[in-house]
Design a protein around this motif. Sequence first.
Motif, PDB file in Angstrom:
ATOM      1  N   ASN A  64       0.831  -1.210   0.000  1.00 51.29           N
ATOM      2  CA  ASN A  64       0.000   0.000   0.000  1.00 51.29           C
ATOM      3  C   ASN A  64       0.865   1.260   0.000  1.00 51.29           C
ATOM      4  O   ASN A  64       0.535   2.246  -0.656  1.00 51.29           O
ATOM      5  N   TYR A  65       1.981   1.201   0.734  1.00 49.15           N
ATOM      6  CA  TYR A  65       2.919   2.334   0.719  1.00 49.15           C
ATOM      7  C   TYR A  65       3.452   2.531  -0.703  1.00 49.15           C
ATOM      8  O   TYR A  65       3.458   3.631  -1.242  1.00 49.15           O
ATOM      9  N   TRP A  66       3.871   1.421  -1.297  1.00 49.14           N
ATOM     10  CA  TRP A  66       4.502   1.461  -2.618  1.00 49.14           C
ATOM     11  C   TRP A  66       3.575   2.085  -3.671  1.00 49.14           C
ATOM     12  O   TRP A  66       4.010   2.842  -4.532  1.00 49.14           O
ATOM     13  N   LYS A  67       2.278   1.764  -3.544  1.00 53.10           N
ATOM     14  CA  LYS A  67       1.311   2.302  -4.519  1.00 53.10           C
ATOM     15  C   LYS A  67       1.269   3.826  -4.510  1.00 53.10           C
ATOM     16  O   LYS A  67       0.918   4.443  -5.500  1.00 53.10           O
ATOM     17  N   THR A  68       1.623   4.420  -3.377  1.00 53.38           N
ATOM     18  CA  THR A  68       1.554   5.885  -3.276  1.00 53.38           C
ATOM     19  C   THR A  68       2.812   6.564  -3.797  1.00 53.38           C
ATOM     20  O   THR A  68       2.902   7.782  -3.802  1.00 53.38           O
ATOM     21  N   THR A  69       3.822   5.764  -4.159  1.00 52.00           N
ATOM     22  CA  THR A  69       5.093   6.368  -4.578  1.00 52.00           C
ATOM     23  C   THR A  69       5.208   6.348  -6.095  1.00 52.00           C
ATOM     24  O   THR A  69       4.550   5.541  -6.766  1.00 52.00           O
ATOM     25  N   SER A  70       6.091   7.174  -6.615  1.00 51.24           N
ATOM     26  CA  SER A  70       6.260   7.173  -8.076  1.00 51.24           C
ATOM     27  C   SER A  70       7.480   6.374  -8.497  1.00 51.24           C
ATOM     28  O   SER A  70       7.596   5.962  -9.646  1.00 51.24           O
ATOM     29  N   ASP A  71       8.403   6.153  -7.550  1.00 49.77           N
ATOM     30  CA  ASP A  71       9.651   5.513  -7.986  1.00 49.77           C
ATOM     31  C   ASP A  71      10.238   4.514  -6.989  1.00 49.77           C
ATOM     32  O   ASP A  71      11.412   4.165  -7.080  1.00 49.77           O
ATOM     33  N   ALA A  72       9.440   4.023  -6.039  1.00 49.21           N
ATOM     34  CA  ALA A  72      10.002   3.094  -5.050  1.00 49.21           C
ATOM     35  C   ALA A  72      10.233   1.720  -5.672  1.00 49.21           C
ATOM     36  O   ALA A  72       9.451   1.255  -6.502  1.00 49.21           O
ATOM     37  N   LYS A  73      11.317   1.095  -5.255  1.00 42.18           N
ATOM     38  CA  LYS A  73      11.626  -0.266  -5.726  1.00 42.18           C
ATOM     39  C   LYS A  73      11.731  -1.179  -4.502  1.00 42.18           C
ATOM     40  O   LYS A  73      12.553  -0.937  -3.614  1.00 42.18           O
ATOM     41  N   VAL A  74      10.879  -2.179  -4.485  1.00 51.70           N
ATOM     42  CA  VAL A  74      10.691  -2.969  -3.271  1.00 51.70           C
ATOM     43  C   VAL A  74      10.793  -4.460  -3.568  1.00 51.70           C
ATOM     44  O   VAL A  74      10.213  -4.946  -4.542  1.00 51.70           O
ATOM     45  N   MET A  75      11.531  -5.169  -2.739  1.00 60.46           N
ATOM     46  CA  MET A  75      11.569  -6.629  -2.849  1.00 60.46           C
ATOM     47  C   MET A  75      11.275  -7.242  -1.480  1.00 60.46           C
ATOM     48  O   MET A  75      11.914  -6.910  -0.482  1.00 60.46           O
ATOM     49  N   LEU A  76      10.289  -8.134  -1.467  1.00 60.61           N
ATOM     50  CA  LEU A  76       9.986  -8.870  -0.241  1.00 60.61           C
ATOM     51  C   LEU A  76      10.630 -10.249  -0.374  1.00 60.61           C
ATOM     52  O   LEU A  76      10.374 -10.953  -1.359  1.00 60.61           O
TER      53      LEU A  76
END
Length: 339
Positions: free
Chosen positions: A165-177
Amino acid sequence: MEKIVIVTGGAGYIGSHTVVELFLAGYTPIIIDDFRNSKPWILDRITQIVGKEITAHTVDCQNELAFNEVLSTYKAIYGIIHFAADKAVGESVNQPIKYYQNNIGSLCVVLNALKKFDIKNFVFSSSCTVYGETLTPVVTEESPIMPPASPYGDTKIIGERIIQNYWKTTSDAKVMLLRYFNPIGAHPSALIGELPQGIPNNLMPYITQTAKGKRDSLTVFGGDYHTPDGTAIRDYIHVSDLAIAHVKALTYLEKSSTKLFDYLNIGSGKGTSVLELIKTFEEVNHLKLNYQIGNRRPGDVEQIFANADKAKKIIDWTCKFSLKDALLHAWEWEKSLTT
Ligand code: UD1
């Protein structure tokens, strides 16, 4: 330019091994840890392995003011790897609020900091526990997320959702779980490894402490599972292999030119039963363990192991160490401990 990577829980079991691998890969790891589940001398051991002192800040990640104060001292932060969390399944059943407060509270502080300090790359320490009571023993990343067996497991499921949900609000975040299976072993140097507080909950430190005589005998939790030898099956991976997966994940995020959110199973792809693990431990270390079969442990699943094809494909990660290596290193580490 140096690539500063904040490693929360960087003095812990998986964190310390990851700090070593990050440094060896050319990153500048900075540890944030409150040592609730580690000891400050682990930092000296990391220095011995890498030949350089790694900066560490003693801060509880739930303390947003203190956390942000540390981050504000660095000019540009390349990424955060977030390990800091409580992880004892049984304790989480008895003290659920401790788990929600620390695991979710810390995560929210870290996510706020990503935004505040414009940090793009984020790797999160998740767990195969999100698959719960699995429908098939082998799980892919597309396997359904099942109701959690414990509050600890719930914090990982909720944590993954909060991050998305956090990631959806960003324009350029790169996330790996990264969904880890069962990390075991220790650094091949035997300078760092797992430091369980009190009586271990996990199988591996219980085995090594029993072998050392610190515990009288090991109880195998359940001998009546529907598995070839009746004991539960897990996917054990060497902690250094797991550490390398974090470095590879970070490098992969770096290469992506667009925002990205993904998750990977980090396991060997092989299932090993509790009895197989014990027998292999005895064989490689030439000793006999005192153990008996007892009741099943509430909350345990019968068998789970990874399909780790996606990690191979996406970040070119596979295990380099064998199960035998992990069992040798775990024993070397245990023998090196004075208590
Ligand atoms: C659990 C979590 C995992 C988490 C890990 C961290 C679940 C389903 N899994 O792994 O997500 O990352 O803890 O702590 O919540 N065993 C014995 N005797 C012992 C101890 C363990 O027989 O004294 C058996 C267990 O029943 C199990 C296996 O050994 O079958 C592994 O247990 P353990 O090391 O505690 O890890 P998990 O429960 O698999």
